[in-house]
Design a protein around this motif. Structure first.
Motif, PDB file in Angstrom:
ATOM      1  N   GLU B 359       0.802  -1.217   0.000  1.00 23.86           N
ATOM      2  CA  GLU B 359       0.000   0.000   0.000  1.00 23.86           C
ATOM      3  C   GLU B 359       0.840   1.274   0.000  1.00 23.86           C
ATOM      4  O   GLU B 359       0.495   2.253  -0.630  1.00 23.86           O
ATOM      5  CB  GLU B 359      -0.963   0.024   1.201  1.00 23.86           C
ATOM      6  CG  GLU B 359      -2.130  -0.959   1.080  1.00 23.86           C
ATOM      7  CD  GLU B 359      -1.727  -2.393   1.445  1.00 23.86           C
ATOM      8  OE1 GLU B 359      -0.614  -2.582   1.990  1.00 23.86           O
ATOM      9  OE2 GLU B 359      -2.502  -3.322   1.162  1.00 23.86           O
ATOM     10  N   SER B 360       1.955   1.266   0.731  1.00 30.75           N
ATOM     11  CA  SER B 360       2.738   2.495   0.811  1.00 30.75           C
ATOM     12  C   SER B 360       3.554   2.667  -0.468  1.00 30.75           C
ATOM     13  O   SER B 360       3.803   1.708  -1.200  1.00 30.75           O
ATOM     14  CB  SER B 360       3.669   2.463   2.023  1.00 30.75           C
ATOM     15  OG  SER B 360       4.764   1.613   1.755  1.00 30.75           O
ATOM     16  N   GLU B 361       3.981   3.906  -0.680  1.00 34.16           N
ATOM     17  CA  GLU B 361       4.708   4.193  -1.904  1.00 34.16           C
ATOM     18  C   GLU B 361       6.037   3.442  -1.950  1.00 34.16           C
ATOM     19  O   GLU B 361       6.422   2.885  -2.971  1.00 34.16           O
ATOM     20  CB  GLU B 361       4.955   5.692  -2.000  1.00 34.16           C
ATOM     21  CG  GLU B 361       5.052   6.176  -3.429  1.00 34.16           C
ATOM     22  CD  GLU B 361       5.383   7.657  -3.473  1.00 34.16           C
ATOM     23  OE1 GLU B 361       6.188   8.032  -4.338  1.00 34.16           O
ATOM     24  OE2 GLU B 361       4.846   8.405  -2.639  1.00 34.16           O
ATOM     25  N   ILE B 362       6.715   3.410  -0.782  1.00 44.03           N
ATOM     26  CA  ILE B 362       8.014   2.720  -0.767  1.00 44.03           C
ATOM     27  C   ILE B 362       7.825   1.232  -1.063  1.00 44.03           C
ATOM     28  O   ILE B 362       8.548   0.646  -1.863  1.00 44.03           O
ATOM     29  CB  ILE B 362       8.776   2.950   0.571  1.00 44.03           C
ATOM     30  CG1 ILE B 362      10.088   2.157   0.619  1.00 44.03           C
ATOM     31  CG2 ILE B 362       7.960   2.597   1.805  1.00 44.03           C
ATOM     32  CD1 ILE B 362      11.202   2.731  -0.144  1.00 44.03           C
ATOM     33  N   ASP B 363       6.809   0.627  -0.451  1.00 43.46           N
ATOM     34  CA  ASP B 363       6.628  -0.807  -0.665  1.00 43.46           C
ATOM     35  C   ASP B 363       6.169  -1.125  -2.084  1.00 43.46           C
ATOM     36  O   ASP B 363       6.525  -2.161  -2.638  1.00 43.46           O
ATOM     37  CB  ASP B 363       5.656  -1.376   0.373  1.00 43.46           C
ATOM     38  CG  ASP B 363       6.288  -1.433   1.760  1.00 43.46           C
ATOM     39  OD1 ASP B 363       7.477  -1.793   1.832  1.00 43.46           O
ATOM     40  OD2 ASP B 363       5.616  -1.107   2.744  1.00 43.46           O
ATOM     41  N   ALA B 364       5.383  -0.209  -2.661  1.00 39.26           N
ATOM     42  CA  ALA B 364       4.951  -0.436  -4.040  1.00 39.26           C
ATOM     43  C   ALA B 364       6.115  -0.278  -5.014  1.00 39.26           C
ATOM     44  O   ALA B 364       6.123  -0.872  -6.095  1.00 39.26           O
ATOM     45  CB  ALA B 364       3.828   0.536  -4.397  1.00 39.26           C
ATOM     46  N   GLU B 395       3.541  -7.368 -10.744  1.00 36.06           N
ATOM     47  CA  GLU B 395       2.210  -7.636 -11.280  1.00 36.06           C
ATOM     48  C   GLU B 395       1.137  -7.239 -10.280  1.00 36.06           C
ATOM     49  O   GLU B 395       0.144  -6.629 -10.614  1.00 36.06           O
ATOM     50  CB  GLU B 395       2.065  -9.138 -11.565  1.00 36.06           C
ATOM     51  CG  GLU B 395       2.209  -9.493 -13.015  1.00 36.06           C
ATOM     52  CD  GLU B 395       2.326 -11.004 -13.212  1.00 36.06           C
ATOM     53  OE1 GLU B 395       2.773 -11.390 -14.290  1.00 36.06           O
ATOM     54  OE2 GLU B 395       1.979 -11.770 -12.290  1.00 36.06           O
ATOM     55  N   ARG B 396       1.399  -7.616  -9.024  1.00 33.55           N
ATOM     56  CA  ARG B 396       0.405  -7.305  -8.000  1.00 33.55           C
ATOM     57  C   ARG B 396       0.245  -5.792  -7.849  1.00 33.55           C
ATOM     58  O   ARG B 396      -0.849  -5.287  -7.689  1.00 33.55           O
ATOM     59  CB  ARG B 396       0.815  -7.917  -6.666  1.00 33.55           C
ATOM     60  CG  ARG B 396      -0.168  -7.574  -5.583  1.00 33.55           C
ATOM     61  CD  ARG B 396       0.294  -8.032  -4.237  1.00 33.55           C
ATOM     62  NE  ARG B 396       0.276  -9.476  -4.136  1.00 33.55           N
ATOM     63  CZ  ARG B 396       0.764 -10.144  -3.094  1.00 33.55           C
ATOM     64  NH1 ARG B 396       1.315  -9.477  -2.099  1.00 33.55           N
ATOM     65  NH2 ARG B 396       0.705 -11.444  -3.044  1.00 33.55           N
ATOM     66  N   VAL B 397       1.367  -5.080  -7.911  1.00 34.68           N
ATOM     67  CA  VAL B 397       1.309  -3.631  -7.751  1.00 34.68           C
ATOM     68  C   VAL B 397       0.523  -2.999  -8.896  1.00 34.68           C
ATOM     69  O   VAL B 397      -0.367  -2.187  -8.679  1.00 34.68           O
ATOM     70  CB  VAL B 397       2.730  -3.021  -7.683  1.00 34.68           C
ATOM     71  CG1 VAL B 397       2.673  -1.507  -7.795  1.00 34.68           C
ATOM     72  CG2 VAL B 397       3.407  -3.435  -6.387  1.00 34.68           C
ATOM     73  N   VAL B 398       0.836  -3.391 -10.113  1.00 35.31           N
ATOM     74  CA  VAL B 398       0.233  -2.690 -11.241  1.00 35.31           C
ATOM     75  C   VAL B 398      -1.163  -3.206 -11.580  1.00 35.31           C
ATOM     76  O   VAL B 398      -2.009  -2.446 -12.034  1.00 35.31           O
ATOM     77  CB  VAL B 398       1.119  -2.738 -12.505  1.00 35.31           C
ATOM     78  CG1 VAL B 398       2.444  -2.054 -12.245  1.00 35.31           C
ATOM     79  CG2 VAL B 398       1.338  -4.150 -12.989  1.00 35.31           C
ATOM     80  N   GLN B 399      -1.405  -4.494 -11.325  1.00 31.54           N
ATOM     81  CA  GLN B 399      -2.703  -5.039 -11.724  1.00 31.54           C
ATOM     82  C   GLN B 399      -3.644  -5.261 -10.558  1.00 31.54           C
ATOM     83  O   GLN B 399      -4.832  -5.489 -10.763  1.00 31.54           O
ATOM     84  CB  GLN B 399      -2.509  -6.381 -12.448  1.00 31.54           C
ATOM     85  CG  GLN B 399      -1.767  -6.237 -13.764  1.00 31.54           C
ATOM     86  CD  GLN B 399      -1.467  -7.574 -14.400  1.00 31.54           C
ATOM     87  OE1 GLN B 399      -1.725  -8.627 -13.824  1.00 31.54           O
ATOM     88  NE2 GLN B 399      -0.903  -7.536 -15.598  1.00 31.54           N
ATOM     89  N   GLY B 400      -3.110  -5.201  -9.338  1.00 28.99           N
ATOM     90  CA  GLY B 400      -3.936  -5.544  -8.189  1.00 28.99           C
ATOM     91  C   GLY B 400      -4.205  -7.035  -8.187  1.00 28.99           C
ATOM     92  O   GLY B 400      -3.526  -7.794  -8.865  1.00 28.99           O
ATOM     93  N   GLY B 401      -5.203  -7.450  -7.397  1.00 28.73           N
ATOM     94  CA  GLY B 401      -5.528  -8.876  -7.364  1.00 28.73           C
ATOM     95  C   GLY B 401      -5.586  -9.378  -5.936  1.00 28.73           C
ATOM     96  O   GLY B 401      -5.472  -8.619  -4.979  1.00 28.73           O
ATOM     97  N   LEU B 412      -6.593  -6.498  -3.902  1.00 28.74           N
ATOM     98  CA  LEU B 412      -5.886  -5.226  -4.021  1.00 28.74           C
ATOM     99  C   LEU B 412      -6.285  -4.530  -5.303  1.00 28.74           C
ATOM    100  O   LEU B 412      -6.487  -5.173  -6.339  1.00 28.74           O
ATOM    101  CB  LEU B 412      -4.374  -5.464  -4.015  1.00 28.74           C
ATOM    102  CG  LEU B 412      -3.800  -6.110  -2.757  1.00 28.74           C
ATOM    103  CD1 LEU B 412      -2.311  -6.371  -2.948  1.00 28.74           C
ATOM    104  CD2 LEU B 412      -4.046  -5.238  -1.541  1.00 28.74           C
ATOM    105  N   ARG B 413      -6.399  -3.194  -5.218  1.00 33.10           N
ATOM    106  CA  ARG B 413      -6.663  -2.423  -6.430  1.00 33.10           C
ATOM    107  C   ARG B 413      -5.331  -2.057  -7.076  1.00 33.10           C
ATOM    108  O   ARG B 413      -4.324  -1.926  -6.396  1.00 33.10           O
ATOM    109  CB  ARG B 413      -7.431  -1.155  -6.062  1.00 33.10           C
ATOM    110  CG  ARG B 413      -8.845  -1.459  -5.580  1.00 33.10           C
ATOM    111  CD  ARG B 413      -9.818  -0.408  -6.110  1.00 33.10           C
ATOM    112  NE  ARG B 413      -9.416   0.935  -5.720  1.00 33.10           N
ATOM    113  CZ  ARG B 413      -9.898   1.554  -4.636  1.00 33.10           C
ATOM    114  NH1 ARG B 413     -10.787   0.961  -3.866  1.00 33.10           N
ATOM    115  NH2 ARG B 413      -9.503   2.766  -4.332  1.00 33.10           N
ATOM    116  N   PRO B 414      -5.334  -1.900  -8.390  1.00 36.82           N
ATOM    117  CA  PRO B 414      -4.076  -1.508  -9.044  1.00 36.82           C
ATOM    118  C   PRO B 414      -3.583  -0.193  -8.451  1.00 36.82           C
ATOM    119  O   PRO B 414      -4.384   0.698  -8.172  1.00 36.82           O
ATOM    120  CB  PRO B 414      -4.481  -1.313 -10.510  1.00 36.82           C
ATOM    121  CG  PRO B 414      -5.769  -2.052 -10.663  1.00 36.82           C
ATOM    122  CD  PRO B 414      -6.448  -2.030  -9.334  1.00 36.82           C
TER     123      PRO B 414
END
Ligand code: SF4
Lengths: 221, 496
Positions: B359-364, B395-401, B412-414
């Motif tokens: 969720e956070s910017e650093i983790d994404a 993939e999870r970051v950009v596409q969610g899931g 998760l939302r993209p």
């Protein structure tokens, strides 16, 4: 619900399904790695131990049982030790002829008391040639863990070849997990300054190892 | 995990600052290159390295797959041997438990052995809030603590400091914490080590409470293992009356025999030694020897969420050797602080976003902190396919899931601002859909490099702005590897 249950439930939920179905708890791990590295004679194994101990800056001496007391007395004298900690079960003859004051590790001795002692002499449980490692298991000839930690000078006597194994797997087989174990490979060191090994931090800064041949009892550990 | 460094900028920003810091880069380069060559030599001594690595992988996978069996078994063994076991679902709970245990002894200070888990949960800060001082006793941790700094490497948290800087920190701050540094302290490593020895000795000798982590826990026997070099671990594990060990639930191995694998692979992978100077093993308490009270705090804090991800769970195999940091071209240039977590480098890039969520910017941004060169996988002693997990997390970051957060399944939302990556990932997805496709994909990428933009789109741009890091190599890593086999920089594969 207790946190124990919370965590175990999470684990179970995390593991349901999956491509591998319900995996077998008894499935064996492929242990095709070697039990020891290379074939060596007993003598060569002891030589390798000496070599690897020295490589990590332990000072290695060799003697037979008859010369042991004299050697220990000389090493303590050369060190200038005024006092030496003696584990409760150290064979009585070993320190015969040594000058330093014997300090016995009493239940009531504090770490500060030990800090005032110059040296410690112990036996060991097993030594590993491939890695140059000594393992102490708190047996009476080694004493409790603190006595080989606080004094700055440790002399460890290894009965060769009985107490020597080639490899880490062989050492683990000889050891009893229920005992407190200390694996020692050279004097204390650090790699924390620019990832370079420097000897001598908190543990004994001088480690001397005496490889002694000829065991009177005719058995090892 | 509460160990996020507060106000941490995202990886590209932090990396941008770091790559401009010439001293930092020189320190890191020197240290990582030294250890790389040594590690390769230590690994090459063992003809069965590949088999040991595979056995390590299997043992860890097997344990993780049966964690619900082995954790209660461990608990039973520890209790039988005289220890007490506590379970902590998250960082706050672990901190509360430890604080309570220390308070119950009536002590106001504790000595600590370096432990990633206690850093992860921010234990020192939690203790300080209750008026308890925690003294770090590992030399590098001491440097970090005295320098009011953050750790930047798993094994050598002060790797970003050179000897001159360490000397200055000691001279300036030791007096505030206890015994001052000697007047005439120079920057020779031996003198610095001696200064640390003198400074910490009085603390060890009077300590009543020790706090540690553990490298391994054996379910069958209840044995804990701490692998170290300096003897500060032995001091903390042996001299105090009370010992509290905070250990992640993934540190488990089933049997005593399993140690034979990791005691061979860990020292060679981490400090490039046949064996580290000291390894302590203890099982509960021993009458008259060592602490008479032993508490084990088993920590989840995102580990079960990680376990729920079939691709990502392999990160839990990690034995924290730090070999992947030492070979990583991104780590070498960006430094450990850029990862915004106690777990830096390639392993941090896949572990932090899983333990903490994306969720956070650093983790994404962490899954992008890699050029996917594959060097980390090659050296990993438990064969964690870090590039595979990186791609999965991107993939999870950009596409969610679907993902699991604190034990609950969520969708998760993209992430916003990752639209460009979404397209890129769809393409990359083809290359990464099959195991083993990585090497192929990389070679394609390198061979088409003239088509790659000099500046990456989206968050990748910040990355390419700070240059030097993610440049496409002229020759793909694996090709170079095959060709040089250890000549190049002296590196040789961990996997043979
Ligand atoms: S991921 Fe592998 S190489 Fe990196 S620290 Fe963990 S065990 Fe070592």
């Amino acid at each position: 619900m207790s946190s124990r249950d919370v965590i175990l439930n999470r684990v179970r939920r995390a593991l349901v399904g999956g491509p591998d179905g319900a995996p077998d708890l008894d499935a064996a791990v492929d242990r095709s790695y070697l039990v020891e590295h290379g074939a060596r004679s007993v003598e060569e194994t002891v030589d390798l131990l000496a070599e690897n101990l020295a490589d990590y800056r332990a000072i290695v001496h060799r003697t037979d049982l008859d010369g042991l007391a004299e050697l220990l007395a000389r090493l303590l004298a050369e060190r200038g030790a005024r006092s030496v900690v003696v584990p409760p079960g150290l064979p009585s003859g070993w320190l015969e002829g040594a000058d330093p004051v014997r300090v016995h590790d009493l239940e009531a001795s504090t770490a500060q008391d030990l800090d005032a002692v110059d040296s410690v002499v112990t036996g060991c449980a097993v030594a590993v040639a491939e890695t140059g490692t000594l393992v102490l298991d708190g047996s009476p000839d080694q004493g409790r863990r603190r006595i080989t930690l606080v004094p700055d000078h440790h002399i460890c006597v290894v009965r060769v070849p009985d107490q020597v194994v080639s490899s880490v797997p062989q050492a683990l087989r000889r050891l009893d997990p229920a005992r407190p174990l200390t694996w020692i490979s050279g004097p204390s060191a650090t790699s924390d300054i620019e990832l370079d090994r420097v000897e001598g931090v908190h543990g004994p800064r001088t480690l001397e190892v005496v490889l002694v041949t000829g065991s009177p009892e005719g058995h090892g550990c | 995990m509460s160990g996020t460094f507060v106000g941490m900028p995202s990886f590209p920003e932090a990396a941008h600052d770091a790559v401009r810091d010439a001293t930092l880069r020189a320190n890191l380069r020197h240290a990582t290159h030294t250890i790389r060559a040594k590690r390769a030599k230590a690994v090459a001594e063992l003809d069965d390295w590949a088999e040991l690595r595979e056995a390590g992988r299997q043992i860890k996978d097997h344990t993780l797959r049966h964690l619900d069996t082995y954790l209660p078994r461990l608990e039973e063994s520890v209790v039988r041997a005289g220890g007490t076991v506590h379970w902590a679902a998250d960082a706050d709970e672990a901190n509360r438990i430890v604080t309570g245990l220390v308070q119950a002894t009536g002590e106001r200070e504790v000595v600590k052995v370096k432990s990633m888990a206690t850093q992860e949960i921010g234990l020192n800060e939690a203790l300080a809030a209750e008026g308890i001082t925690a003294y770090e006793t590992d030399l590098a941790e001491l440097i970090v603590q005295l320098g009011d700094d953050r750790p930047s490497h798993i094994l050598v948290p002060a790797i970003h400091r050179n000897r001159g800087e360490i000397r200055d920190i000691f001279a300036r701050t030791m007096s505030e914490w206890g015994r001052p540094a000697p007047e005439d302290l120079t920057d020779t490593p031996a003198e610095l080590a001696e200064a640390a020895r003198l400074h910490l000795r009085e603390k060890f000798l009077r300590a009543k409470v020790g706090i540690s982590g553990a490298n391994f826990m054996v379910a069958d026997t209840g044995t804990l293992v701490v692998v170290e070099s300096e003897g500060n671990g032995r001091m903390c594990l042996t001299l105090p009356e009370t010992l509290i060990s905070v250990v992640g639930i993934e540190k488990l191995v089933p049997s005593w025999q399993d140690l034979e694998v990791f005691l061979q692979t860990l020292p060679r992978s981490s400090t490039a030694e046949r064996m580290n100077p000291y390894t302590s093993m203890w099982t509960g308490t021993t009458d008259g020897d060592g602490p008479q009270a032993f508490h084990l705090v088993l920590l989840d804090n995102g580990r079960t969420d990680t376990l729920a991800d079939e691709v990502g769970r392999q990160a839990l195999r990690c034995i924290r050797c730090s070999a992947c940091l030492n070979v990583c071209p991104v780590y070498e240039r960006a430094g450990g602080h850029a990862y915004g977590s106690v777990y830096p480098g390639p392993i941090g890039a896949i572990l932090s976003p899983q333990l903490r969520g994306t969720e956070s910017e650093i983790d994404a941004s962490l899954p992008y902190a890699s050029s996917l060169c594959g060097a980390c996988y090659e050296v990993c002693p438990v064969a964690i396919d870090i590039p595979e997990v990186l791609v999965h997390l991107r993939e999870r970051v950009v596409q969610g899931g679907p993902a699991t957060r604190r034990g609950k399944k969520v969708t998760l939302r993209p992430a916003k601002g990752h639209a460009a990556e979404r397209a890129a990932m769809r393409a990359a997805g083809l290359a990464f859909a099959h195991p083993g496709a990585l090497a192929f994909g990389q070679r394609i990428a390198a061979r088409t490099r003239r088509f790659h933009p000099r500046r990456l789109p989206g968050p990748g741009r910040a990355w390419s702005d700070s240059r030097a890091v993610p440049e496409m190599p002229a020759e793909p890593f694996r090709d170079w590897w095959q060709r040089t086999r250890g000549t190049g920089t002296g590196e040789k594969g961990g996997a043979k």
